[in-house]
Write a protein that holds these residues in place. Structure first.
Motif, PDB file in Angstrom:
ATOM      1  N   PHE A  57      93.155   5.327  21.829  1.00 24.81           N
ATOM      2  CA  PHE A  57      93.006   5.123  20.376  1.00 24.81           C
ATOM      3  C   PHE A  57      94.046   4.151  19.813  1.00 24.81           C
ATOM      4  N   GLY A  58      95.122   3.893  20.564  1.00 25.02           N
ATOM      5  CA  GLY A  58      96.154   2.973  20.077  1.00 25.02           C
ATOM      6  C   GLY A  58      97.241   3.663  19.276  1.00 25.02           C
ATOM      7  N   ALA A  59      97.028   4.899  18.840  1.00 30.03           N
ATOM      8  CA  ALA A  59      98.032   5.655  18.075  1.00 30.03           C
ATOM      9  C   ALA A  59      97.569   7.099  17.954  1.00 30.03           C
ATOM     10  N   LEU A  60      98.501   7.961  17.575  1.00 34.22           N
ATOM     11  CA  LEU A  60      98.149   9.354  17.284  1.00 34.22           C
ATOM     12  C   LEU A  60      98.851   9.735  15.979  1.00 34.22           C
ATOM     13  N   HIS A  61      98.078  10.193  14.990  1.00 33.09           N
ATOM     14  CA  HIS A  61      98.658  10.505  13.680  1.00 33.09           C
ATOM     15  C   HIS A  61      98.754  11.998  13.399  1.00 33.09           C
ATOM     16  N   GLY A  62      97.972  12.800  14.113  1.00 34.96           N
ATOM     17  CA  GLY A  62      97.987  14.226  13.818  1.00 34.96           C
ATOM     18  C   GLY A  62      97.657  15.058  15.042  1.00 34.96           C
ATOM     19  N   LEU A  63      98.184  16.272  15.062  1.00 37.90           N
ATOM     20  CA  LEU A  63      97.873  17.237  16.127  1.00 37.90           C
ATOM     21  C   LEU A  63      97.683  18.605  15.483  1.00 37.90           C
ATOM     22  N   VAL A  64      96.622  19.303  15.873  1.00 36.22           N
ATOM     23  CA  VAL A  64      96.502  20.717  15.530  1.00 36.22           C
ATOM     24  C   VAL A  64      96.594  21.506  16.825  1.00 36.22           C
ATOM     25  N   ASN A  65      97.653  22.284  16.953  1.00 35.53           N
ATOM     26  CA  ASN A  65      97.849  23.163  18.107  1.00 35.53           C
ATOM     27  C   ASN A  65      97.074  24.439  17.840  1.00 35.53           C
ATOM     28  N   ASN A  66      95.809  24.447  18.273  1.00 33.41           N
ATOM     29  CA  ASN A  66      94.893  25.531  17.899  1.00 33.41           C
ATOM     30  C   ASN A  66      94.477  26.406  19.089  1.00 33.41           C
ATOM     31  N   ALA A  67      94.525  25.877  20.312  1.00 31.62           N
ATOM     32  CA  ALA A  67      94.062  26.658  21.476  1.00 31.62           C
ATOM     33  C   ALA A  67      94.845  27.960  21.562  1.00 31.62           C
ATOM     34  N   GLY A  68      94.128  29.050  21.792  1.00 34.63           N
ATOM     35  CA  GLY A  68      94.818  30.331  21.903  1.00 34.63           C
ATOM     36  C   GLY A  68      93.925  31.371  22.549  1.00 34.63           C
ATOM     37  N   ILE A  69      94.546  32.380  23.120  1.00 33.70           N
ATOM     38  CA  ILE A  69      93.809  33.469  23.775  1.00 33.70           C
ATOM     39  C   ILE A  69      94.427  34.805  23.364  1.00 33.70           C
ATOM     40  N   THR A  70      93.685  35.879  23.604  1.00 36.16           N
ATOM     41  CA  THR A  70      94.259  37.223  23.434  1.00 36.16           C
ATOM     42  C   THR A  70      94.113  37.993  24.752  1.00 36.16           C
ATOM     43  N   ARG A  71      95.058  38.830  25.038  1.00 39.57           N
ATOM     44  CA  ARG A  71      94.975  39.815  26.137  1.00 39.57           C
ATOM     45  C   ARG A  71      95.620  41.074  25.581  1.00 39.57           C
ATOM     46  N   ASP A  72      94.872  41.776  24.693  1.00 37.06           N
ATOM     47  CA  ASP A  72      95.451  42.870  23.918  1.00 37.06           C
ATOM     48  C   ASP A  72      95.644  44.139  24.751  1.00 37.06           C
ATOM     49  N   GLY A  73      96.568  44.949  24.323  1.00 33.45           N
ATOM     50  CA  GLY A  73      96.810  46.249  24.946  1.00 33.45           C
ATOM     51  C   GLY A  73      98.129  46.806  24.439  1.00 33.45           C
ATOM     52  N   LEU A  74      98.210  48.123  24.377  1.00 34.01           N
ATOM     53  CA  LEU A  74      99.478  48.727  23.974  1.00 34.01           C
ATOM     54  C   LEU A  74     100.553  48.393  25.013  1.00 34.01           C
ATOM     55  N   MET A  75     101.786  48.240  24.558  1.00 31.18           N
ATOM     56  CA  MET A  75     102.864  47.997  25.519  1.00 31.18           C
ATOM     57  C   MET A  75     102.955  49.175  26.488  1.00 31.18           C
ATOM     58  N   VAL A  76     102.873  50.388  25.914  1.00 34.94           N
ATOM     59  CA  VAL A  76     102.836  51.608  26.733  1.00 34.94           C
ATOM     60  C   VAL A  76     101.757  52.522  26.164  1.00 34.94           C
ATOM     61  N   LYS A  77     100.757  52.892  26.998  1.00 34.88           N
ATOM     62  CA  LYS A  77      99.672  53.760  26.533  1.00 34.88           C
ATOM     63  C   LYS A  77      99.919  55.177  27.041  1.00 34.88           C
ATOM     64  N   VAL A  78      99.870  56.108  26.085  1.00 33.63           N
ATOM     65  CA  VAL A  78     100.190  57.503  26.418  1.00 33.63           C
ATOM     66  C   VAL A  78      99.004  58.407  26.099  1.00 33.63           C
ATOM     67  N   LYS A  79      98.591  59.223  27.053  1.00 35.20           N
ATOM     68  CA  LYS A  79      97.568  60.262  26.815  1.00 35.20           C
ATOM     69  C   LYS A  79      97.890  61.378  27.809  1.00 35.20           C
ATOM     70  N   ASP A  80      98.498  62.439  27.325  1.00 38.63           N
ATOM     71  CA  ASP A  80      99.065  63.441  28.241  1.00 38.63           C
ATOM     72  C   ASP A  80     100.000  62.760  29.235  1.00 38.63           C
ATOM     73  N   GLY A  81     100.931  62.004  28.725  1.00 32.59           N
ATOM     74  CA  GLY A  81     101.841  61.244  29.589  1.00 32.59           C
ATOM     75  C   GLY A  81     101.459  59.764  29.588  1.00 32.59           C
ATOM     76  N   VAL A  82     102.311  58.940  30.177  1.00 37.67           N
ATOM     77  CA  VAL A  82     102.060  57.488  30.213  1.00 37.67           C
ATOM     78  C   VAL A  82     100.920  57.205  31.181  1.00 37.67           C
ATOM     79  N   VAL A  83      99.856  56.540  30.655  1.00 35.48           N
ATOM     80  CA  VAL A  83      98.706  56.247  31.518  1.00 35.48           C
ATOM     81  C   VAL A  83      98.628  54.765  31.914  1.00 35.48           C
ATOM     82  N   SER A  84      99.189  53.892  31.086  1.00 32.45           N
ATOM     83  CA  SER A  84      99.174  52.470  31.455  1.00 32.45           C
ATOM     84  C   SER A  84     100.230  51.722  30.663  1.00 32.45           C
ATOM     85  N   LYS A  85     100.445  50.449  31.061  1.00 29.19           N
ATOM     86  CA  LYS A  85     101.383  49.593  30.328  1.00 29.19           C
ATOM     87  C   LYS A  85     100.851  48.168  30.342  1.00 29.19           C
TER      88      LYS A  85
END
Ligand code: NAP
Length: 252
Positions: free
Chosen positions: A80-108
């Protein structure tokens, strides 16, 4: 910045918010460098950019890969000969509780899910911002960078990884606004609330219903609401170093 004939790169522009931004900026005359992983999705975005009356090119690139990002932004500069703008938009999710508890710790939250989100949502933004800034500094024409953060930057249950990354990209926008002002480069962030895209349609409907009930405007935002904010931040030459929240009043 008058967007007519300006060159704007948008990451994650193959669908969702990124595609809406590409079409909105194209309708204002900007040429669009469409960056994403999926070539078919990018081709569809490019078709919509052309239908909006402008031009663009596609660049298949993983934003988390330094060599790919360096090569992509060097190509954009050459093509293009130049760059005037950038939108940093790419993103993903990998959701989950840091520590999941159900009758004790079941996952992390696994280190892999933590790292994957950091690689794309934080390191990817750093790499693309760095390479875009180099192009803008070398051209001497200044520019504008926008990082897409999230309402989750304030902290959200189940999103240790995502919230940390989104807080990070807001902080980077402020940092770059200070570091790069001397080159007439502005930097801002946008923190969307819940917007109707493929990302949110992947959430369980009962969870979404609950979230929408808690939004004061009682509806999700549309991708165009975020695209309008991108256009505003690109066009307003005195906006820099700020995080704009677009969330239907959800954030207190
Ligand atoms: P989306 O529909 O999932 O689109 C994200 C795009 O990014 C996809 O085209 C995806 O490609 C691409 N992508 C993912 N990883 C990539 C990588 N490593 N390199 C290059 N491209 C990559 O998401 P969206 O809803 O439009 O969200 C866009 C941005 O807004 C994200 O940063 C998101 O965190 C943020 N956000 C969204 C919401 C919302 O409610 N939707 C709210 C707050 C913030 P593939 O599909 O090929 O993987």
């Amino acid at each position: 910045m008058n967007l007519q004939d300006k060159v704007i790169a948008i990451t994650g522009a193959g669908q969702g918010l990124g595609r809406a931004m590409a079409v909105m900026l194209a309708s204002k005359g900007a040429k669009i460098a469409v960056i994403d992983l999926n070539q078919d999705h990018m081709n569809e975005t490019l078709a919509q950019v052309e239908a909006a009356g402008s031009k663009g090119r596609t660049y298949a690139c993983n934003v988390a890969d330094e060599a790919q990002v360096e090569a992509t932004f060097a190509s954009i500069g050459k093509d293009f000969g130049a760059l005037h703008g950038l939108v940093n938009n790419a993103g993903i999710t990998r959701d989950g509780l840091m520590v999941k508890v159900k009758d004790g710790v079941v996952s992390k939250m696994s280190l892999a899910n933590w790292q994957m989100v950091m690689d794309v949502n934080l390191t990817g933004v750093f790499l693309c911002g760095r390479e875009a800034a180099i192009q803008m500094i070398n051209s001497g024409e200044g520019g504008c960078i926008i990082n897409i953060s999230s309402i989750s930057r304030a902290g959200n249950v189940g999103q240790s990884n995502y919230s940390a990354a989104k807080a990070g990209v807001a902080a980077m926008a402020t940092t770059w606004a200070k570091e790069l002002a001397r080159y007439n480069i502005r930097a801002n962030a946008i923190a969307p609330g819940f917007i109707a895209t493929e990302m949110t349609s992947a959430m369980p409907p009962e969870v979404l219903d609950k979230i929408v009930a808690g939004i004061p405007l009682k509806r999700m935002g549309m991708p165009e609401n975020i695209a309008q904010t991108v256009a505003f931040l690109m066009e307003n030459d005195y906006m820099s170093g700020r995080v704009v929240e677009v969330d239907g009043a959800l954030r207190i």
